[in-house]
Design a protein around this motif. Structure first.
Motif, PDB file in Angstrom:
ATOM      1  N   LEU A  53     -22.544  22.096  30.250  1.00 32.65           N
ATOM      2  CA  LEU A  53     -21.111  21.982  29.957  1.00 32.65           C
ATOM      3  C   LEU A  53     -20.881  21.158  28.697  1.00 32.65           C
ATOM      4  N   TRP A  54     -21.647  20.096  28.540  1.00 32.99           N
ATOM      5  CA  TRP A  54     -21.539  19.276  27.327  1.00 32.99           C
ATOM      6  C   TRP A  54     -21.878  20.101  26.084  1.00 32.99           C
ATOM      7  N   GLY A  55     -22.952  20.904  26.195  1.00 38.82           N
ATOM      8  CA  GLY A  55     -23.310  21.752  25.060  1.00 38.82           C
ATOM      9  C   GLY A  55     -22.226  22.749  24.720  1.00 38.82           C
ATOM     10  N   LEU A  56     -21.611  23.358  25.736  1.00 38.25           N
ATOM     11  CA  LEU A  56     -20.510  24.289  25.473  1.00 38.25           C
ATOM     12  C   LEU A  56     -19.328  23.584  24.824  1.00 38.25           C
ATOM     13  N   TRP A  57     -19.047  22.379  25.314  1.00 36.68           N
ATOM     14  CA  TRP A  57     -17.927  21.631  24.729  1.00 36.68           C
ATOM     15  C   TRP A  57     -18.207  21.272  23.271  1.00 36.68           C
ATOM     16  N   CYS A  58     -19.464  20.953  22.972  1.00 39.29           N
ATOM     17  CA  CYS A  58     -19.820  20.567  21.601  1.00 39.29           C
ATOM     18  C   CYS A  58     -19.727  21.729  20.620  1.00 39.29           C
ATOM     19  N   THR A  59     -19.930  22.944  21.135  1.00 40.19           N
ATOM     20  CA  THR A  59     -20.035  24.106  20.231  1.00 40.19           C
ATOM     21  C   THR A  59     -18.865  25.061  20.329  1.00 40.19           C
TER      22      THR A  59
END
Length: 478
Positions: free
Chosen positions: A57-63
């Motif tokens: 989820l953090w990766g999706l939020w970052c990108t």
């Protein structure tokens, strides 16, 4: 590609730590205890089950950007992705370090060994993730930073990158060797096993050091190669060059600085071209060479050709202004082409007249001869081309002053002297006497090959003058 860049280093780091703790480091015996092994396996599985979805989820939020995000916001997000993903991965690994230490507090040596090994893995994983993401995003980040270049360093500089390369390629492998050696002093650690561990870690240090060095060298060399190629093009006179800006480190500032320099050179070249078109390229070069302007001038032997249209006043009453300007531009283009091919300089356009100088500001061999030849060619061209124009062409030669005239606040380079006045009067004579006339002084100053093409037909006192002027026309004229 970003997913690969975050998952592969983590999986690789976890695998290396597993091999190290079970085979290389003196934790194998401790983990041989079923209770210790079960406790660590369960804790690790629960931790992964909780943290991996959160990391995703953090990766999706970052990108991911909002649908209504502005281009500037999207660009900002794009440039922050490597640091954002690296921070997420580092947080996951840091949590794993804390977990393994806490779970094994009753086994201090096992807690220390697992903590140090996992922390080393976290360091390598985070560094590799950052490098991978910056390389993957380079094609997308370069247009953004090229259009809006950084003005100050915004990312890890070259010194920190060199330090990170040492940590990944040398520091971590050697620290693991030191850990194995220290373990042999504390716990029962067979000598042959220690030798195998040292050989394995040493070989890994050699390979990883080589790989990291090559990668770091390429990362630093790529921007420099781009700048070097751009400088080579600038050296060949091609100022329309822009190098891509890869990042916001010192190398990015170098690339941005080169682009600023190239833009300044393009602007200077554009102004030089405009200046040369306004005053003539010879005058422009002279002004650049002199630097600070000096008022006044110097005496030069010059030839002057004055060209004045016939019936321009009548044309102005019968033609619309745009049509008249278009016709005049065609006429002026013909004059400029012939004068420049004969190494002359257009001093000025005076309404429907042109003043051309041969011999200033640059000296011209046989200045009178080339001026006479240009006059004959122009007269023939006006007769042959369908411009529906007639002109009086006057040519004279003699000493004149060429230099800057006016005031330092507003001046121009021009030629002043008797040949200028005489050529203007000869053009008036030529309007009614065949269209072309030259002074006897011009013939005497010309070489015989050109002077023989002319013949003196009369001698008159021209308007505004006190002495008679020998007037010549082309020998073929009747």
């Amino acid at each position: 590609m970003l997913t690969v860049g975050t998952l592969v280093p983590s999986m690789l780091g976890a695998s290396i730590i597993g091999v190290m703790t079970s085979r290389a480091l003196p934790t194998g015996a401790a983990l041989g205890d079923p209770t210790a092994l079960r406790t660590n396996v369960i804790a690790s599985a629960v931790y992964c089950a909780v943290v991996v979805p959160m990391a995703a989820l953090w990766g999706l939020w970052c990108t991911t950007s909002r649908s209504n995000a502005s281009p500037a916001q999207r660009h900002t997000l794009l440039t922050r992705i490597p640091a954002c993903l690296t921070a997420g991965g580092a947080a996951v690994w840091t949590g794993a370090v804390v977990l393994l230490v806490v779970v094994n507090l009753t086994r201090p040596w096992l807690a220390t060994t697992l903590g140090v090994a996992t922390l080393s893995g976290a360091t390598v994983t985070a560094t590799l993730t950052y490098w991978w993401c910056t390389r993957v995003l380079r094609p997308l980040v370069a247009p953004v930073l090229t259009e809006d270049p950084p003005v100050r360093q915004q990312r890890l500089g070259l010194r920190m990158r060199a330090l990170a390369a040492w940590v990944v390629g040398t520091g971590v492998p050697l620290s693991m060797v030191l850990l194995a050696a220290a373990s042999a002093l504390v716990v029962d650690y067979p000598g042959n096993r220690l030798a195998v561990v040292v050989l394995g870690l040493g070989g890994a240090a050699l390979l990883s050091g080589l790989a990291v060095t090559l990668f770091t060298g390429a990362t630093m060399a790529d921007p420099i190669d781009e700048v070097r190629a751009g400088m080579s093009r600038v050296g060949r006179g091609d100022y329309d060059v822009t190098v891509p800006v890869f990042d916001a480190s010192e190398l990015g500032l170098l690339q941005a600085g080169f682009n600023s320099m190239a833009e300044g050179l393009r602007e200077r070249e554009r102004l030089r071209d405009l200046f040369g078109r306004q005053v003539g390229r010879d005058v422009a070069r002279l002004a650049e060479a002199e630097g600070a302007p000096a008022m006044g001038g110097a005496t030069h032997d010059v030839a002057v050709m004055f060209v004045d249209l016939v019936g321009s006043t009548r044309m102005a009453t019968k033609m619309s202004p745009p049509d008249l300007v278009a016709l005049l531009n065609d006429f002026f283009a013909l004059v400029v082409d012939i004068v420049e091919r004969h190494r002359g300089w257009i001093n000025k356009f005076q309404g429907d007249a042109v003043l051309a100088i041969f011999g200033a500001p640059q000296a011209v061999g046989d200045h009178a001869g080339v001026a006479l030849a240009a006059a004959r060619e122009l007269s023939d061209a006006l007769s042959e081309r369908n411009l529906q124009l007639a002109a009086g062409i006057g040519v004279s030669a003699g000493p004149a002053v060429a230099g800057n005239v006016g005031d330092l606040r507003r001046y121009e380079y021009t030629v002043i002297g008797d040949p200028v006045n005489e050529a203007a009067r000869l053009s008036e004579f030529a309007k009614s006497e065949g269209g072309i006339a030259a002074s006897g002084a011009a013939l005497r100053a010309a070489t015989a090959s050109e002077a023989d093409r002319w013949r003196v037909v009369t001698s008159q006192v021209l308007r505004g003058r006190d002495t008679p002027t020998d007037i010549a026309i082309p020998a073929a004229s009747s």
